[in-house]
Structures are given as structure tokens and as C-alpha cells.
Design an enzyme around this catalytic site. Structure first.
Site, PDB file in Angstrom:
ATOM      1  N   SER A 254      -5.024  -8.168  -2.055  1.00 38.04           N
ATOM      2  CA  SER A 254      -5.407  -7.915  -3.437  1.00 38.04           C
ATOM      3  C   SER A 254      -4.362  -8.533  -4.351  1.00 38.04           C
ATOM      4  O   SER A 254      -3.365  -9.070  -3.895  1.00 38.04           O
ATOM      5  CB  SER A 254      -5.485  -6.416  -3.690  1.00 38.04           C
ATOM      6  OG  SER A 254      -4.193  -5.857  -3.632  1.00 38.04           O
ATOM      7  N   LYS A 255      -4.614  -8.463  -5.622  1.00 38.53           N
ATOM      8  CA  LYS A 255      -3.720  -9.103  -6.588  1.00 38.53           C
ATOM      9  C   LYS A 255      -2.271  -8.668  -6.462  1.00 38.53           C
ATOM     10  O   LYS A 255      -1.354  -9.423  -6.704  1.00 38.53           O
ATOM     11  CB  LYS A 255      -4.218  -8.808  -8.006  1.00 38.53           C
ATOM     12  CG  LYS A 255      -5.540  -9.517  -8.279  1.00 38.53           C
ATOM     13  CD  LYS A 255      -5.530 -10.185  -9.642  1.00 38.53           C
ATOM     14  CE  LYS A 255      -6.719 -11.113  -9.827  1.00 38.53           C
ATOM     15  NZ  LYS A 255      -8.006 -10.427  -9.798  1.00 38.53           N
ATOM     16  N   ARG A 256      -2.067  -7.421  -6.038  1.00 31.63           N
ATOM     17  CA  ARG A 256      -0.686  -6.951  -5.989  1.00 31.63           C
ATOM     18  C   ARG A 256       0.120  -7.614  -4.874  1.00 31.63           C
ATOM     19  O   ARG A 256       1.323  -7.439  -4.756  1.00 31.63           O
ATOM     20  CB  ARG A 256      -0.636  -5.429  -5.854  1.00 31.63           C
ATOM     21  CG  ARG A 256      -1.045  -4.902  -4.520  1.00 31.63           C
ATOM     22  CD  ARG A 256      -1.323  -3.408  -4.562  1.00 31.63           C
ATOM     23  NE  ARG A 256      -2.289  -3.056  -3.562  1.00 31.63           N
ATOM     24  CZ  ARG A 256      -2.001  -2.942  -2.275  1.00 31.63           C
ATOM     25  NH1 ARG A 256      -0.769  -3.125  -1.860  1.00 31.63           N
ATOM     26  NH2 ARG A 256      -2.929  -2.644  -1.406  1.00 31.63           N
ATOM     27  N   HIS A 257      -0.550  -8.394  -4.021  1.00 28.56           N
ATOM     28  CA  HIS A 257       0.183  -9.101  -2.984  1.00 28.56           C
ATOM     29  C   HIS A 257       0.792 -10.388  -3.505  1.00 28.56           C
ATOM     30  O   HIS A 257       1.384 -11.150  -2.755  1.00 28.56           O
ATOM     31  CB  HIS A 257      -0.730  -9.410  -1.795  1.00 28.56           C
ATOM     32  CG  HIS A 257      -1.031  -8.215  -0.962  1.00 28.56           C
ATOM     33  ND1 HIS A 257      -2.232  -7.550  -1.037  1.00 28.56           N
ATOM     34  CD2 HIS A 257      -0.289  -7.541  -0.067  1.00 28.56           C
ATOM     35  CE1 HIS A 257      -2.207  -6.527  -0.210  1.00 28.56           C
ATOM     36  NE2 HIS A 257      -1.035  -6.495   0.384  1.00 28.56           N
ATOM     37  N   GLY A 258       0.606 -10.627  -4.801  1.00 29.51           N
ATOM     38  CA  GLY A 258       1.228 -11.803  -5.374  1.00 29.51           C
ATOM     39  C   GLY A 258       0.372 -13.036  -5.263  1.00 29.51           C
ATOM     40  O   GLY A 258      -0.380 -13.338  -6.173  1.00 29.51           O
TER      41      GLY A 258
END
Length: 481
Positions: A254-258
Site C-alpha cells: 500500500s502507499k505507506r510502503h513508500g
RNA sequence: GGCCCGUUCGUCUAUCGGUUAGGACACCAGGUUUUCAACCUGGUAAGAGGGGUUCGACUCCCCUACGGGCUGCCA
């Protein structure tokens, strides 16, 4: 089970020329997982002289954008995945899809359902309350057409309610679904537009797709799609549902994985070849082979080598592989890729002088960088013009004593033969005169030539810079207060 | 809830019933060395748990746990 998978594949491969496809929906950037799916399809087709097609699944008019389509094409192009023919727009095939839906109606493989969304919701709630299956069972399935109202309707597939539907998957093996688990899916919406479930099947059939290699989030769909193939009397393709990629923490990406978008990787400076190698190896193996070219990958790639468990992203390994590919790359090709990287990373383009300098220095740069920013950083000595303006660290090693030694070096370099052995001899001689090792003099020398403490070998720099520039930089450094 | 898929070193993986469970990345120790990168040597480290089947299971079967997916007139 493995031999079973092998049989399955060779069977299909021998009967029809291979046609694979990548079918992204243009609702955002090209996801790293999607990129790998595309790569597997490309590898499979290219390794067998088949075709690799591209289809944009843009039937969701709300979320599809031309910008996203462009980004996906850019991403694939960067990765080096070329497709055959023009990318097909699924939306443009909508009339054909509707025709097929009506054909299914004519064959009694589908029926008109007049149930409203509210009715369906009420049905599900009641089912939930009673603990029954929430799969919708339309009252119109077997209704007499004479009783049809004159209102909007959807076309639903008349799925068998008993027995089971079996999927022969080249990755997952034989997967069985009880038909009581599969509902009568909507094929044509009440506004006359086709659903994804119908459109994929029609398009894959029309495009002659022989092998459907896609994420295993579609495994369940394969069962329902098989019913459409059967209803239309079409040949079912070979299925290959590959596990999804997870983030370093094992959770869904997801986006939080960079970095989730493919283009971000280009902007971070990973070479496409390294990316391809890494992504190919993620979830697929050919014995113990780790580092390989795309040619080798095309020859080796096989559905039977695909694993069944989701894999995690490992940036360290990506870096390692990238470094190996940079080192193995051709200088001119590397230069082009670096220029593309600079553009992607929104950095100033190289001047002509810098291009020439970089090309001359490439031999001593490419085997010490894992990604392009690192290579650029080490190329500072050739990219920067005099004066070098040493950074804090470099300034420290240019103390008065060191500067004195450097000034002794200059006249000797005037007459030295400008090749590696000669330079080493001169520097060693001067160092020896002061009872110093090469290590002691290399520091200040590096600081003077590169203005940094990290650079290629001092001798390589001298060779690349040439006599005049080398001496000029030493003079600059020696003259510093 | 129902259905489906998965589970070998930290990570990616090899293993198609018989191996001291191998390799790679990462990590640790030593070596080499003009910095960085690299290189050389060695090392730590794994079959989720429980039942079967079998002379013998990481490999086959079942159960449990955990993770994931699907369950839309999204794709």
C-alpha cells in the site's frame, strides 16, 4: 502435482501459438505487482515466439483516466516490456460485449433480471439474518418472458446450481468450486454496459489469448469466467494465477510502503535490467540462478517455476542485483539510461562536456555503484569544473603538511608518463620520501582531485582527468590558505 | 460467516519420499585495500503446530493456527 502442471502447459503450448496479455485498469500508476504480472506475461510470450498484448480495462468510466493510461505505458516502456500491436481499449469493445450478452440470452445461458438494487440488498440482509448464503438468487431466473415488466433489467448469467466447476491452474493446480458458491453474475448492466466479468472473457477470446497469467486475486473469478467460455462454446485458456507481492512487512502493498509505483523506481535510480531481474526472481526460480540477463530469463521462464506463496519486497537484494547490472552494462547504453534517470528524477540534464567526461570515466564508475545516484555522486570529480571547492571532510585532509607534499608531486607529474604504472610509481616515490604509505597521500590527493572523500581510485581519476587538469587541481589545492 | 489460496534461514528461494536441508541477499568475524564499491575466507540462521500414511516425510493426507484473496450493476 508438478508433473501435472508441466503436462498442462506443454499441452496448450503445442496446440496453439502462445498469446498472453497484460490488462491493467487505468485508475492510477503502474503498481509494482502489476509490473511483475506484465513481466511474467511478456517473458512467457517472448520466450516462445508468441505474442504479448496489452489491453486497457477502462470500462469503469468514473475512475479511468488517460493520464493513468499514459503512465502505465511509460512504466512498461521503461521496464523494457514491448507489446505487440496497439493497446486495446476495453471500453471501445462495449458493443461487442453487449452482443455476446444477448447471444447468451438467445442460448438461454443468461436471462433478464428485473430485480432492483434495493430488492437485492433486502434479499442479502434477510439471508444474513437467517444465516443463509448471501449469494443473490434472482426470482427472474426461470420466469416466463410473458411476465417480464417493461422496465430496466440486467442480463445475468444462468450459472449451474449443482455440481462443481473445476479450474486447471498452471500455478495453483486443480482448484474446485462448488457451483452453489457461485451466483448468477451480472454480464450486462441495466444501462447496457458490460461488466468486467463478461468483458475479460470476450476480449481474451477475441484477442486469441491462450494463457491468462494474472494475480491470484482473480482465482475465484476464473471459475465464473469459465462458465462464460462454456456457454459460448469457446476454448478455455490456460490459467496461471500468481501470488501477489507484499511489502517488506509481509502486509499487502500500500502507499505507506513508500515505493509502490513502478516509475518511482526509475526516479530512485534503479536500472531497468536490475529491476527486471529482481522482479523475475521474485516468486519465480530457475534452480539457483540469481543474476541473469533478459535473454536468459526469456529462455528459462516457465509457469512451472512460479511459486505459490506471496513474496515480499527486499530492497537490499534489488540494490545488489542492480549494482551487478550496472557493472555489466555497456557504457553507451548506461549513459542513455542515466540521462533518462536524471530526467525522471527531475534533475538538470548533462551538458555535452559532462557527457564526454562521464563516458571516459564510466569504466571506473560503473563497478562501484548500485544505483544511479551513487554513480552520479562518485562521478562528481568529472562532472564538476574547477575549482573543486572541497567539502568539509575533504578540507580536513588538506592540511598544510599534506598540501606541501602535493606541491612536491606536481613537478614530477609534469614529466611522468601518463599511464597507470607511471603514476603509481611517481606517487609512491613522493610518499616514500616522507616515510609515508600510499594511504597517507591518497587522502589529500583524492581531496584535491575530487573535492570529496569518496571517489574512484586516485589513479583512475588522474587518467580520466589528464595531465593538465590534474596538475591544475593540485595547484588549486596547494594554493589554498 | 461461506468459499478459495498459501506457510523451508531475517528476505528471495532449491528440494518432485531417502541430502550433514543447498544457493543468493542481508547480517557477524577475519583477510585484502588509496576512500567508496568490490573481492577472498569463515560463521550465525529454516521445514508454523498437531495427527496420520510409509521401512523412511519439508515433500502425500487430515486437523488447528496464522497470513492473504474472493464473496458488487469495481476491475
Amino acid at each position: 502435482m508438478v508433473s501435472e502442471r508441466l503436462m498442462l502447459m506443454s499441452e496448450a503450448a503445442s496446440t496453439r501459438p502462445v498469446v498472453t496479455r497484460f490488462a491493467p485498469s487505468p485508475t492510477g500508476y503502474l503498481h509494482i505487482g502489476g509490473a511483475r504480472t506484465a513481466l511474467f506475461n511478456w517473458l512467457y510470450a517472448r520466450g516462445r515466439g508468441g505474442k504479448f498484448l496489452l489491453r486497457i480495462e477502462d470500462t469503469d468510466r468514473e475512475r479511468s483516466t488517460p493520464e493513468a493510461t499514459a503512465a502505465i505505458l511509460r512504466g512498461l516502456t521503461w521496464l523494457g516490456l514491448d507489446w505487440d500491436g496497439e493497446a486495446v481499449s476495453q471500453f471501445e469493445q462495449r458493443h461487442r460485449h453487449a452482443d455476446v450478452a444477448r447471444e447468451m440470452l438467445a442460448r438461454s445461458a443468461a436471462y433478464k433480471c428485473f430485480s432492483t438494487q434495493e430488492e437485492i440488498e433486502a434479499f442479502r440482509e434477510a439471508a444474513r439474518a437467517e444465516g443463509r448464503s448471501t449469494l443473490f438468487q434472482s426470482p427472474w431466473r426461470d420466469a416466463d418472458p410473458a411476465t417480464h415488466p417493461d422496465g430496466p433489467y440486467v442480463i445475468r448469467m444462468k450459472a449451474p446450481r449443482e455440481g462443481e466447476t473445476v479450474i486447471e491452474d498452471a500455478v495453483q493446480g486443480t482448484v474446485k468450486f462448488g457451483n452453489d458458491q457461485l451466483d448468477d453474475m451480472v454480464c450486462l448492466r441495466s444501462d447496457g454496459t458490460p461488466t468486467y466479468m463478461l468483458a475479460v472473457v470476450v476480449d481474451d477470446h477475441d484477442m486469441g489469448v491462450t494463457h491468462v497469467i494474472r494475480g491470484d486475486d482473480h482465482l475465484n473469478n476464473a471459475a465464473r469466467q469459465t462458465m462464460v467460455y462454456r456457454a459460448m462454446g469457446w476454448e478455455v485458456p490456460v490459467w496461471a494465477h500468481i501470488p501477489l507481492i507484499h511489502g517488506p512487512d509481509g502486509k499487502k502493498l500500500s502507499k505507506r510502503h513508500g515505493a509502490v509505483g513502478l516509475e518511482e523506481y526509475q526516479a530512485m535510480g534503479y536500472p531497468a535490467a536490475g529491476m527486471r531481474n529482481y522482479l523475475t526472481r521474485l516468486g519465480w526460480s530457475h534452480g539457483d540462478d540469481e543474476f541473469f540477463t533478459s535473454e536468459q530469463a526469456k529462455n528459462w521462464f516457465d509457469l512451472s517455476g512460479i511459486g505459490r506463496a506471496p513474496a515480499r519486497l527486499d530492497f537490499k537484494k534489488l540494490e545488489n542485483l542492480s549494482g551487478q547490472h550496472i557493472a555489466a552494462a555497456d557504457d553507451a547504453a548506461l549513459l542513455h539510461e542515466i540521462q533518462a534517470y536524471l530526467a525522471a528524477a527531475a534533475q538538470p540534464a548533462l551538458t555535452e562536456a559532462q557527457v564526454h567526461g562521464l563516458l571516459r570515466a564510466m569504466y571506473c564508475l560503473k563497478d562501484r555503484a548500485k544505483i544511479f545516484p551513487e554513480l552520479i555522486d562518485k562521478a562528481y570529480f568529472i562532472l564538476k569544473q574547477r575549482p573543486m571547492e572541497p567539502d568539509a571532510q575533504a578540507t580536513k585532509s588538506l592540511d598544510p603538511v599534506s598540501r606541501g607534499i602535493l606541491s612536491e608531486l606536481t613537478p614530477r607529474l609534469q614529466s611522468a608518463s601518463w599511464e597507470r604504472d607511471g603514476l603509481e610509481a611517481v606517487v609512491a616515490e613522493v610518499a616514500g620520501a616522507h616515510g609515508l604509505g600510499l594511504g597517507k597521500i591518497a587522502g589529500p590527493l583524492r581531496a584535491a582531485l575530487a573535492g570529496r572523500t569518496v571517489s574512484p581510485s586516485v589513479f583512475d581519476m588522474m587518467l580520466v582527468l589528464g595531465r593538465d587538469e590534474t596538475i591544475a587541481r593540485l595547484d588549486d589545492a596547494a594554493g589554498q590558505p
